[in-house]
Design a protein around this motif. Structure first.
Motif, PDB file in Angstrom:
ATOM      1  N   PRO A   1       0.822  -1.190   0.000  1.00 37.47           N
ATOM      2  CA  PRO A   1       0.000   0.000   0.000  1.00 37.47           C
ATOM      3  C   PRO A   1       0.871   1.260   0.000  1.00 37.47           C
ATOM      4  N   SER A   2       0.434   2.286  -0.747  1.00 37.35           N
ATOM      5  CA  SER A   2       1.196   3.536  -0.774  1.00 37.35           C
ATOM      6  C   SER A   2       0.434   4.608  -0.013  1.00 37.35           C
ATOM      7  N   PRO A   3       0.864   4.932   1.221  1.00 36.04           N
ATOM      8  CA  PRO A   3       0.173   5.937   2.007  1.00 36.04           C
ATOM      9  C   PRO A   3       0.453   7.347   1.487  1.00 36.04           C
ATOM     10  N   ILE A   4      -0.502   8.231   1.713  1.00 35.83           N
ATOM     11  CA  ILE A   4      -0.341   9.636   1.346  1.00 35.83           C
ATOM     12  C   ILE A   4      -0.743  10.465   2.556  1.00 35.83           C
ATOM     13  N   ALA A   5      -0.003  11.548   2.824  1.00 40.27           N
ATOM     14  CA  ALA A   5      -0.289  12.360   4.010  1.00 40.27           C
ATOM     15  C   ALA A   5       0.040  13.814   3.750  1.00 40.27           C
ATOM     16  N   ILE A   6      -0.623  14.692   4.498  1.00 42.23           N
ATOM     17  CA  ILE A   6      -0.355  16.129   4.398  1.00 42.23           C
ATOM     18  C   ILE A   6       0.653  16.507   5.481  1.00 42.23           C
ATOM     19  N   MET A   7       1.656  17.278   5.112  1.00 41.21           N
ATOM     20  CA  MET A   7       2.658  17.696   6.085  1.00 41.21           C
ATOM     21  C   MET A   7       2.077  18.762   7.015  1.00 41.21           C
ATOM     22  N   LYS A   8       2.404  18.629   8.290  1.00 39.06           N
ATOM     23  CA  LYS A   8       1.931  19.602   9.287  1.00 39.06           C
ATOM     24  C   LYS A   8       2.444  20.992   8.941  1.00 39.06           C
ATOM     25  N   THR A   9       3.659  21.060   8.372  1.00 41.87           N
ATOM     26  CA  THR A   9       4.299  22.341   8.098  1.00 41.87           C
ATOM     27  C   THR A   9       3.744  23.034   6.854  1.00 41.87           C
ATOM     28  N   SER A  10       2.873  22.362   6.120  1.00 43.53           N
ATOM     29  CA  SER A  10       2.433  22.886   4.825  1.00 43.53           C
ATOM     30  C   SER A  10       1.627  24.179   4.972  1.00 43.53           C
ATOM     31  N   PRO A  11       1.999  25.217   4.215  1.00 38.81           N
ATOM     32  CA  PRO A  11       1.177  26.429   4.196  1.00 38.81           C
ATOM     33  C   PRO A  11       0.046  26.315   3.168  1.00 38.81           C
ATOM     34  N   ASN A  12       0.001  25.201   2.457  1.00 38.61           N
ATOM     35  CA  ASN A  12      -0.975  25.037   1.370  1.00 38.61           C
ATOM     36  C   ASN A  12      -1.955  23.909   1.647  1.00 38.61           C
ATOM     37  N   LYS A  13      -2.419  23.826   2.896  1.00 32.79           N
ATOM     38  CA  LYS A  13      -3.253  22.660   3.252  1.00 32.79           C
ATOM     39  C   LYS A  13      -4.541  22.565   2.448  1.00 32.79           C
ATOM     40  N   PRO A  14      -5.254  23.697   2.187  1.00 33.04           N
ATOM     41  CA  PRO A  14      -6.499  23.554   1.411  1.00 33.04           C
ATOM     42  C   PRO A  14      -6.243  22.928   0.043  1.00 33.04           C
ATOM     43  N   ALA A  15      -5.186  23.388  -0.639  1.00 30.17           N
ATOM     44  CA  ALA A  15      -4.876  22.836  -1.954  1.00 30.17           C
ATOM     45  C   ALA A  15      -4.457  21.373  -1.822  1.00 30.17           C
ATOM     46  N   ALA A  16      -3.706  21.072  -0.759  1.00 36.07           N
ATOM     47  CA  ALA A  16      -3.268  19.695  -0.537  1.00 36.07           C
ATOM     48  C   ALA A  16      -4.482  18.788  -0.357  1.00 36.07           C
ATOM     49  N   LYS A  17      -5.476  19.272   0.388  1.00 33.45           N
ATOM     50  CA  LYS A  17      -6.684  18.462   0.597  1.00 33.45           C
ATOM     51  C   LYS A  17      -7.413  18.239  -0.721  1.00 33.45           C
ATOM     52  N   LYS A  18      -7.438  19.284  -1.555  1.00 32.01           N
ATOM     53  CA  LYS A  18      -8.086  19.134  -2.863  1.00 32.01           C
ATOM     54  C   LYS A  18      -7.426  18.007  -3.655  1.00 32.01           C
ATOM     55  N   PHE A  19      -6.102  17.950  -3.601  1.00 29.46           N
ATOM     56  CA  PHE A  19      -5.430  16.911  -4.376  1.00 29.46           C
ATOM     57  C   PHE A  19      -5.733  15.528  -3.811  1.00 29.46           C
TER      58      PHE A  19
END
Lengths: 561, 328
Positions: free
Chosen positions: B243-261
């Motif tokens: 399985p290939s996990p995907i996660a958003i980095m806590k440090t990301s300033p672009n969380k809304p865009a990251a969630k969209k992806f």
């Protein structure tokens, strides 16, 4: 009149020193500091212990073998071809002389990629052909070995020796040889007792350049060695940095290896200065005289064929391979029309951010680095050559530093300096590569601008001042126009190598700042061989266009002068 | 005129280098262009206002880059997506991820899940035996099982990606050790198997004929097979499902865009692109194209070699060393 204590000259000196300290000296100091100082105390034992690790020891050994082998082989080939084009009646000598410089244009890591495609043990096209033809079980050549790396580096480095020696052979006073001949010496004796000793400084100078370059070279051993677990110092540093994940022990090993690189480079440069300054051999006169030419007779055409075949094998074959593989639908297919497509080229030029950005990044980074380095270099050279003030020796010392610092070391130095520990964080930005390029190419700028400035006699500036021009006016209207060709030369001397740079940027690139070299290298590493080849083909086209542009610009300059 | 050209060009160059779109997302991933390119094109069509970019390298290099960025205090990644599952448990423990419960995550099925939603599974990678059909024809043998890699007919002709560089290779080797023990790798060594570089390069080295067999990632091999490479991919009975996990980095300033992806990637559309690229979708409601030679996810999971993922963190350091010792 008492001299002012602090004038423009002092200001310029201070500025020059400051730039060199920040861009070159501190990064190098940081390398030595991190290598030999642990928690504020010097600790050489620990440094030695790190060096005794089997993998670093192995890398050191390989570096010596490869640099040594490449130097010897390049010297033999370079001297032979130089002699052939300047001292024999080889047909089409002038053309051949130009052709022997072409390997310089081909970036050696692209050459290495081509040779990997042609001669990797079981997959290489030539090996497969030979195995099929001769019904062999095992491959004939293995380019992915120490010998292979030496061979490929030699192909692209021998022009260093060739240029030095062919130049010297042409400028040599032929009367010395004639005198020997009149005294009854045979050709062999003349060569051994007269020609070779006279050529020795040039041969050594070329050989040392090859050694310096080969020792610090990343591309060829990275492409041909890493896959087969053959490391040299620069590739070991790369591996350590990338496997470390910010682990400081790994970075320390990197700094230690870098220190060795710097010290060996300094030793080579010292040897070179010894060779060049030895007055014993100052017998090359400036007058143009027709040297004695050896008649090749029956060997004339075979030797021409040998030369042409050599060029074809080292330049035409790899270049053709790169272009052909770049058109393959996927790697491993035969070169048949139905397997070929131009899609790879359109894809990497227009669709893929990685490659599109890489071309753009390389272009503007080289442009900016060339312009800025050239300007800084002119400033420093001006202070060095034209001013007479106290404290200049400091600048003279600092000015030598850029010559002795290999690209890998600069990269590590700027990482230590510019990633936030001293307040400025350029990590992952194009700026960090930019700063590194300034340090890396400063030597080129200093060399060509100081040469240009030395030719402008002080009396010209003094005459302008005597006629009432301000210092600035004299500079702008007299000195600058005269050294402009030197500055243009410096610009291109930096722009072109920077365009194909790999050694430094491979340690500094971030997700948005890949360069052409890095893109080709990582594509190869990721098993995207056809895309790597297609991008390499595009890079070759850009480089050739750049060379043609230089020719036009510099010729226009000469004509207008 | 010429004098004014250079500064202008310089200004342009720097402008060009720093121009930015309004929303952006940077994915650090081990997925290759043959997969990422299709995802990027579709995502850009769907979200034209998000500037999407990715940095692709082997999991080892991606993690090293990330660690170096953390040291420098400047993490450029908004999203992390690769196949070295223990790394995700490790980073989760270090509090590096922003939990995100995507509305699309309900339909996801996998061999590993995170109840805290710090990462989601975006794909089920499968690895099989990839062999060069020309070379295999020459020796008159075709590998079908893991034991076939020990056949003297393939002596010196097997390559495995370096687990220090490739996440899929690390997981595969960990599974093979779990199932067959280190003894299997000792026998591979005896048969002349070589450690290669990344997961892409071993496939290209097999396509070129330099090696006859590699342990290869599904979509990398299938992409090249589709383009006409003389390769074949077979899955032995004991399957490697990663399985290939995907996660958003806590440090990301672009969380809304990251969630969209991530929403897009886990959606039916995103997962259809995944499986069309030659790997298994993580969604239950996305059918696979069997003509490519993939094994249906249900069956693949049933045949998969089981691994205790959270425990595999401890495995890591020692494993790579042992691997080097056994195969080098």
């Amino acid at each position: 009149m008492r001299p002012r204590r602090f004038g423009t000259a002092e200001l310029l000196l201070l500025l020059s020193i400051l730039i060199l300290v920040v861009v070159v000296a501190i990064p190098i100091l940081l390398i030595f500091w991190n290598a030999f100082v642990v928690e504020g105390k010097p600790d050489f034992l620990r440094a030695l212990a790190l060096l005794k690790e089997p993998d670093t020891l192995e890398a050191l050994k390989n570096s010596l073998v490869i640099a040594g082998g490449t130097t010897v082989l390049s010297t033999i080939i370079g001297v032979f071809f130089a002699w052939l084009v300047s001292r024999t009646d080889l047909p089409y000598k002038a053309t051949m002389k130009v052709l022997f410089l072409v390997p310089f244009m081909l970036p050696s890591f692209i050459g290495a990629l081509a040779w990997k495609i042609l001669l990797s043990p079981r997959g290489g096209h030539i090996n497969r052909l030979l195995m099929d033809l001769l019904h062999l079980e095992d491959p004939v050549f293995n380019i992915m070995s120490l010998g292979g790396i030496i061979a490929v580096e030699t192909m692209y480095l021998f022009p260093f020796v060739f240029i030095q020696v062919s130049g010297a052979l042409e400028r040599m006073d032929p009367t010395l040889e004639e005198a020997a001949r009149i005294s009854g010496a045979g050709l062999f004796t003349i060569t051994r007792r007269i020609t070779l000793p006279l050529m020795m400084p040039s041969i050594l100078a070329g050989a040392l350049l090859v050694a310096l370059y080969s020792l610090a070279h990343f591309g060829v051993p990275a492409i041909l060695g890493t896959e087969r677990n053959i490391f040299i110092i620069p590739t070991k540093i790369y591996e350590k940095i990338y496997a470390s994940g910010g682990n400081f022990e790994a970075i320390r090993t990197g700094t230690m290896l870098s220190s060795i690189l710097v010290l060996s480079a300094a030793a080579i440069l010292y040897l070179q200065s010894l060779v060049l300054s030895s007055g014993r051999f100052q017998v090359i006169s400036g007058k143009s005289m027709r040297p004695m030419v050896l008649k090749l007779r029956g060997l004339k055409w075979p030797l021409l064929i040998l030369s042409v075949v050599y060029i074809a094998l080292t330049v035409v074959l790899p270049t053709a391979t790169i272009f052909l593989v770049g058109t393959l639908k996927t790697y491993g297919l035969a070169f048949k029309l139905e397997n070929m497509t131009l899609d790879n080229f359109t894809y990497i030029l227009f669709k893929w951010e990685l490659t599109r950005d890489a071309i753009w990044n390389s272009f503007y980074l080289s442009l900016c680095a060339a312009a800025v380095t050239m300007l800084i270099g002119t400033l420093i050279s001006y202070v060095l050559v034209k001013t007479k003030i106290r404290g200049k020796f400091l600048l003279e010392f600092l000015g030598v530093l850029p010559f002795s610092v290999p690209g890998t070391v600069i990269a590590l130095g700027v990482i230590l300096m510019w990633s936030g520990r001293f307040g400025v964080n350029l990590y992952n930005t194009a700026w960090i590569i930019f700063v590194a390029y300034i340090a890396r190419y400063m030597a080129f700028a200093l060399k060509s601008t100081s040469a240009a400035l030395e030719q402008v006699h002080d009396s010209l500036e003094e005459a302008a001042r005597a006629c009432g021009a301000s210092k600035w006016q004299a500079m702008k209207d007299v000195v600058l126009p005269l050294i402009k060709p030197g500055m243009v030369a410096a610009f291109f001397l930096i722009f072109l190598p920077a365009l194909r740079e790999l050694t430094t940027s491979v340690l500094l690139y971030g997700p948005h700042t890949r360069t052409i070299g890095v893109a080709i290298y990582t594509l190869n590493e990721d098993g995207e061989t056809v895309y790597a080849a297609a991008l390499a083909a595009i890079a070759l086209v850009i480089i050739v266009l750049g060379q043609l542009l230089i020719k036009r610009v510099t010729r226009a300059k000469i004509e207008s002068a | 005129m010429r004098r004014s050209l250079l500064p202008l060009l310089l200004a342009f160059a720097f402008l060009g280098g720093t121009l930015q779109a309004q929303e952006k997302v940077m994915v650090y991933t081990s997925m290759k262009e043959s997969l990422m390119g299709k995802l990027r094109d579709a995502f850009k069509k769907k979200q034209p206002n998000v500037a999407f970019d990715y940095y692709s390298a082997g999991a080892g290099k991606v993690m090293a880059k990330l660690a170096a960025e953390r040291q420098a205090g400047k993490v450029a990644a908004d999203i992390l997506w690769h196949s070295e599952v223990p790394d995700f448990f490790q980073l989760k423990a270090e509090g590096m991820f922003e939990p995100y419960a995507s509305p699309e995550a309900g339909a996801i099925r996998s061999t590993v899940t995170d109840p805290d939603k710090t990462f989601a599974i975006a794909r089920l990678g499968t690895l099989g035996i990839v062999y060069n059909t020309d070379n295999a024809a020459k020796v008159g043998k075709v590998p079908k099982t893991w034991a076939d890699l020990l056949d003297p007919a393939f002596k010196n002709k097997v390559t495995i990606a370096n687990p220090a560089l490739s996440g899929t290779s690390f997981m595969s080797c960990a599974m093979l050790v779990e199932k067959f023990g280190w003894d299997y790798f000792a026998k591979l060594k005896a048969n002349g198997a070589k450690i290669g570089q990344g997961s892409g390069q071993v496939v290209d080295d097999t396509a070129s004929g330099d090696f006859t067999i590699c342990i290869g990632v599904d979509y990398i091999a299938l992409d090249k097979i589709q383009k006409g490479a003389h390769l074949k991919l077979v899955f032995p009975p004991e399957m490697l499902v990663i399985p290939s996990p995907i996660a958003i980095m806590k440090t990301s300033p672009n969380k809304p865009a990251a969630k969209k992806f991530i929403d897009f990637l886990l959606s039916k559309e995103g997962q259809s692109i995944i499986t069309a690229s030659g790997t298994l979708p993580a969604r239950v409601d996305v059918p696979i194209d069997k003509s490519m030679g993939l094994v249906a996810p249900e069956e693949a999971i049933k045949r998969a070699i089981k691994l205790d993922y959270p425990a595999a963190i401890k495995l890591k350091e020692g494993f790579v060393k042992q691997f080097e010792k056994t195969l080098r």
